[in-house]
Design a protein around this motif. Structure first.
Motif, PDB file in Angstrom:
ATOM      1  N   GLU A 134      18.756  28.343  52.144  1.00  0.00           N
ATOM      2  CA  GLU A 134      17.947  29.543  51.959  1.00  0.00           C
ATOM      3  C   GLU A 134      18.001  30.060  50.525  1.00  0.00           C
ATOM      4  OE1 GLU A 134      17.362  33.578  54.607  1.00  0.00           O
ATOM      5  OE2 GLU A 134      19.354  32.716  54.319  1.00  0.00           O
ATOM      6  N   LEU A 218      21.435  26.289  57.188  1.00  0.00           N
ATOM      7  CA  LEU A 218      20.464  26.727  56.184  1.00  0.00           C
ATOM      8  C   LEU A 218      21.018  27.858  55.309  1.00  0.00           C
ATOM      9  CD1 LEU A 218      17.305  26.686  58.483  1.00  0.00           C
ATOM     10  CD2 LEU A 218      18.159  24.865  57.016  1.00  0.00           C
ATOM     11  N   PHE A 238      14.879  16.339  63.455  1.00  0.00           N
ATOM     12  CA  PHE A 238      14.409  17.587  64.052  1.00  0.00           C
ATOM     13  C   PHE A 238      13.894  18.517  62.940  1.00  0.00           C
ATOM     14  CE2 PHE A 238      15.512  21.816  66.110  1.00  0.00           C
ATOM     15  CZ  PHE A 238      14.445  21.804  66.981  1.00  0.00           C
ATOM     16  N   ARG A 249       0.111  23.970  61.285  1.00  0.00           N
ATOM     17  CA  ARG A 249      -0.276  25.339  61.584  1.00  0.00           C
ATOM     18  C   ARG A 249      -0.688  26.105  60.329  1.00  0.00           C
ATOM     19  NH1 ARG A 249       0.591  26.471  66.753  1.00  0.00           N
ATOM     20  NH2 ARG A 249       0.299  28.678  66.391  1.00  0.00           N
TER      21      ARG A 249
ATOM     22  N   GLU B 134       5.210  22.275  71.329  1.00  0.00           N
ATOM     23  CA  GLU B 134       3.998  22.612  70.580  1.00  0.00           C
ATOM     24  C   GLU B 134       2.824  22.963  71.495  1.00  0.00           C
ATOM     25  OE1 GLU B 134       1.868  20.634  66.683  1.00  0.00           O
ATOM     26  OE2 GLU B 134       2.678  19.383  68.264  1.00  0.00           O
ATOM     27  N   LEU B 218       9.850  18.736  69.685  1.00  0.00           N
ATOM     28  CA  LEU B 218       8.850  19.804  69.781  1.00  0.00           C
ATOM     29  C   LEU B 218       7.507  19.286  70.289  1.00  0.00           C
ATOM     30  CD1 LEU B 218       9.730  21.592  66.405  1.00  0.00           C
ATOM     31  CD2 LEU B 218      10.602  22.078  68.682  1.00  0.00           C
ATOM     32  N   ALA B 239      18.018  25.368  65.671  1.00  0.00           N
ATOM     33  CA  ALA B 239      16.674  25.866  65.978  1.00  0.00           C
ATOM     34  C   ALA B 239      16.650  27.393  65.963  1.00  0.00           C
ATOM     35  CB  ALA B 239      16.223  25.335  67.341  1.00  0.00           C
ATOM     36  N   GLU B 240      17.710  28.005  66.477  1.00  0.00           N
ATOM     37  CA  GLU B 240      17.787  29.469  66.478  1.00  0.00           C
ATOM     38  C   GLU B 240      17.783  30.020  65.053  1.00  0.00           C
ATOM     39  OE1 GLU B 240      20.310  30.384  70.594  1.00  0.00           O
ATOM     40  OE2 GLU B 240      21.245  30.687  68.648  1.00  0.00           O
ATOM     41  N   PHE B 242      16.452  28.753  62.495  1.00  0.00           N
ATOM     42  CA  PHE B 242      15.112  28.619  61.931  1.00  0.00           C
ATOM     43  C   PHE B 242      14.296  29.875  62.218  1.00  0.00           C
ATOM     44  CE2 PHE B 242      12.041  25.996  60.019  1.00  0.00           C
ATOM     45  CZ  PHE B 242      12.709  24.872  59.619  1.00  0.00           C
ATOM     46  N   ILE B 245      15.248  32.772  59.970  1.00  0.00           N
ATOM     47  CA  ILE B 245      14.675  32.667  58.634  1.00  0.00           C
ATOM     48  C   ILE B 245      13.198  33.039  58.635  1.00  0.00           C
ATOM     49  CG2 ILE B 245      13.942  30.931  56.937  1.00  0.00           C
ATOM     50  CD1 ILE B 245      16.735  29.847  57.005  1.00  0.00           C
ATOM     51  N   ILE B 246      12.512  32.593  59.657  1.00  0.00           N
ATOM     52  CA  ILE B 246      11.089  32.921  59.798  1.00  0.00           C
ATOM     53  C   ILE B 246      10.899  34.438  59.877  1.00  0.00           C
ATOM     54  CG2 ILE B 246       9.239  32.837  61.533  1.00  0.00           C
ATOM     55  CD1 ILE B 246      10.312  29.821  61.899  1.00  0.00           C
ATOM     56  N   ILE B 251       7.208  35.697  58.341  1.00  0.00           N
ATOM     57  CA  ILE B 251       6.152  34.771  58.753  1.00  0.00           C
ATOM     58  C   ILE B 251       5.793  35.098  60.200  1.00  0.00           C
ATOM     59  CG2 ILE B 251       5.585  32.357  59.189  1.00  0.00           C
ATOM     60  CD1 ILE B 251       7.681  31.734  56.935  1.00  0.00           C
ATOM     61  N   ASP B 253       3.727  33.780  63.330  1.00  0.00           N
ATOM     62  CA  ASP B 253       2.997  32.643  63.868  1.00  0.00           C
ATOM     63  C   ASP B 253       3.337  32.511  65.351  1.00  0.00           C
ATOM     64  OD1 ASP B 253       1.526  29.938  63.360  1.00  0.00           O
ATOM     65  OD2 ASP B 253       3.316  29.408  64.494  1.00  0.00           O
ATOM     66  N   GLU B 254       2.303  32.311  66.139  1.00  0.00           N
ATOM     67  CA  GLU B 254       2.470  32.301  67.591  1.00  0.00           C
ATOM     68  C   GLU B 254       3.470  31.246  68.047  1.00  0.00           C
ATOM     69  OE1 GLU B 254      -0.416  31.550  71.391  1.00  0.00           O
ATOM     70  OE2 GLU B 254      -1.329  31.762  69.409  1.00  0.00           O
ATOM     71  N   PHE B 255       3.364  30.042  67.481  1.00  0.00           N
ATOM     72  CA  PHE B 255       4.280  28.990  67.910  1.00  0.00           C
ATOM     73  C   PHE B 255       5.707  29.280  67.448  1.00  0.00           C
ATOM     74  CE2 PHE B 255       6.622  25.048  67.016  1.00  0.00           C
ATOM     75  CZ  PHE B 255       6.779  24.601  68.313  1.00  0.00           C
ATOM     76  N   LEU B 256       5.834  29.658  66.188  1.00  0.00           N
ATOM     77  CA  LEU B 256       7.175  29.900  65.646  1.00  0.00           C
ATOM     78  C   LEU B 256       7.861  31.079  66.340  1.00  0.00           C
ATOM     79  CD1 LEU B 256       6.581  29.193  61.860  1.00  0.00           C
ATOM     80  CD2 LEU B 256       7.488  27.660  63.592  1.00  0.00           C
ATOM     81  N   PHE B 259      10.303  30.463  69.053  1.00  0.00           N
ATOM     82  CA  PHE B 259      11.690  30.103  68.754  1.00  0.00           C
ATOM     83  C   PHE B 259      12.615  31.309  68.848  1.00  0.00           C
ATOM     84  CE2 PHE B 259       9.827  26.254  67.469  1.00  0.00           C
ATOM     85  CZ  PHE B 259      10.816  25.317  67.642  1.00  0.00           C
TER      86      PHE B 259
END
Lengths: 314, 314
Positions: A134, A218, A238, A249, B134, B218, B239-240, B242, B245-246, B251, B253-256, B259
């Motif tokens: 990060e 990260l 991954f 996206r 996805e 995914l 994954a958590e 991630f 950070i998003i 950010i 985003d519907e998909f993100l 998570f």
């Protein structure tokens, strides 16, 4: 200095390799020769088109190509005239000082292990891959695929290989080493981690900071993440898939763009007797440029000798 | 039907548990009782404030709390009046039909394994966690932490537990099972995967589709991802992070957003004799609401009986 480059490896060969070469040569004056291995009939017109200075290169014709999905050991045996087999032959016989390919990864590993061989004292060479942190820096995840099953001693050696790479190639003077685990406390984890922790702790050549969990990868916690090749491979792929989705996206973000693993060039095979760099199949010109730079730095810094001196009597 | 809810577990206890309860009760008419375990002096004013219908609940006072960082086995032994210890006591003595807590995960596991115990025929219970695909659907990653070291037989049992959960709770009629590995071909991977592959392939109760790699998690390839608890735990936490950070980077985003693991509620402990659901420490009202719903569905569908009948003579 002579660096061999497989011109036939990767999904966009040989065009992107030539473009990468052009980028590399345009950036600064270099006192090196690049040995380009591949189908000279295909390569020559591209070299003309992209005005590659013939003084910097030497062409080596190869008749065969190892496809991306061929069985590595079988292909290396049956295709001695392939660009990868020739590259390793040139490297093993010291005709070149490093070898780079974005071709069949398995064949690159077979060549590294059986033609170049492990440095004395290293029981298992490993592959390191970059993980973007990060804070804008990179960490090295090691191993990401050579060794699916590991012993604690292997992880300790990976940690030292990673430390030397982070110090001499990534310019971290005292890189921090962390063990990937399911909890922070000593004693946590599977038998491998329980065995590796004390070895890492006792190794005076390492700046070991302890366990880290998946959620810490990260963050700015360590420069080297040590794990078995199974865990590392699954994690890396991954992370790569995350970037694919971000692209699909149409999300544009400076940090997330650093998950485009292609920008880093390739991954080094650490612990073998010569510099070998494996590129991603989808490598574009920038990746080739970076791989040549990495090879150059490994040679200039006598990186292999530094590893050897650290593994004497270990 | 009587579901026990630990009101003292999680970072925002008991407020978010009460708010989750309110959500749950407001959504539809329920013919169940919720046994709320916790410090009644703290809970009562909140129940009034959020106008929780007293007909739906039963209060059970607990004197002690197991902190998030306490040693699980020690805490469970030394704090028999804690909300978690009481919850397991009520569950083991059939005073309640399910137990939910967002408290100390380790203590929840100790209670599951030693108080509720594994179903006969199941050598290692496991924890399943959702992975958003996805295509908008969810997959179940199993195990994510109970079993750091596994044998091939364990993975085969995880696959069946996951299959039953996906069928009866997630409504996939013939859920696909995939083995997380470093390559697609049979024979790839570490010794564990090499041993597990034929067992998964031969098990007629499974719809086994083969190996998948980290990059496939995914994608729409399978409903159940089987792996040892070490790999699953590292992957899930990565994954958590991630998502964290998003969020930090603003950010949207519907998909993100999927998570955000909190939205799914909690993770079930699969393979023990009663429904046990473990929530994330940061659970908010929506998570509590979803955990109660999951417990309700597990009871309504006789989920534990379905597991038992599938593991007789296995």
């Amino acid at each position: 200095m002579n660096i061999a480059l497989d011109m036939m490896g990767g999904d966009f060969a040989p065009l992107e390799a030539v473009k990468g070469l052009q980028l590399f040569l345009s950036e600064k004056q270099n006192n090196l020769t690049l040995t380009l291995i591949g189908d000279t009939e295909k390569i020559r017109p591209l070299l003309d088109q992209y005005q590659i200075d013939s003084k910097s290169i030497s062409l080596f014709h190869s008749e065969q190509i190892i496809g991306m999905h061929e069985h590595p050991t079988k292909a290396m045996k049956e295709k001695p005239q392939s660009s990868i087999a020739i590259g390793f032959h040139l490297l093993a016989t010291s005709k070149v000082d490093a070898f780079i390919s974005a071709g069949n990864t398995g064949a690159m590993l077979v060549g590294s292990l059986f033609s170049i061989k492990a440095i004395e004292g290293i029981s298992r060479p490993a592959i390191g891959a970059y993980i973007p942190r990060e804070n804008g820096e990179l960490s090295l995840l090691i191993d990401v695929g050579l060794n699916a099953d590991c012993k604690p001693e292997n992880l300790s050696q990976f940690a030292l290989l990673g430390t030397l790479f982070a110090r001499h190639i990534l310019n971290f003077e005292t890189p921090r080493v962390a063990l990937i685990n399911v909890g922070e406390e000593e004693g946590k984890g599977n038998l491998l981690c329980q065995g590796a922790y004390p070895l890492l702790k006792e190794n005076s050549k390492l700046n070991f900071i302890g366990n880290i969990e998946g959620r810490d990868l990260l963050m700015n916690k360590a420069e080297i993440y040590v794990c078995d090749g199974f865990t590392g491979n699954v994690l890396l792929k991954f992370a790569e898939s995350f970037y694919d989705i971000i692209q699909k996206r149409n999300i544009r973000d400076e940090f997330l763009n650093r998950f485009n693993f292609e920008i880093y060039g390739g991954v080094p095979v650490l612990g073998v007797n010569k510099p070998v760099i494996i590129g991603h199949g989808i490598s574009h010109s920038g990746a080739f440029n970076n791989m040549i730079k990495m090879a150059q730095k490994m040679i200039e810094n006598n990186f292999i000798e530094k590893i050897k001196s650290n593994f004497i009597n270990v």
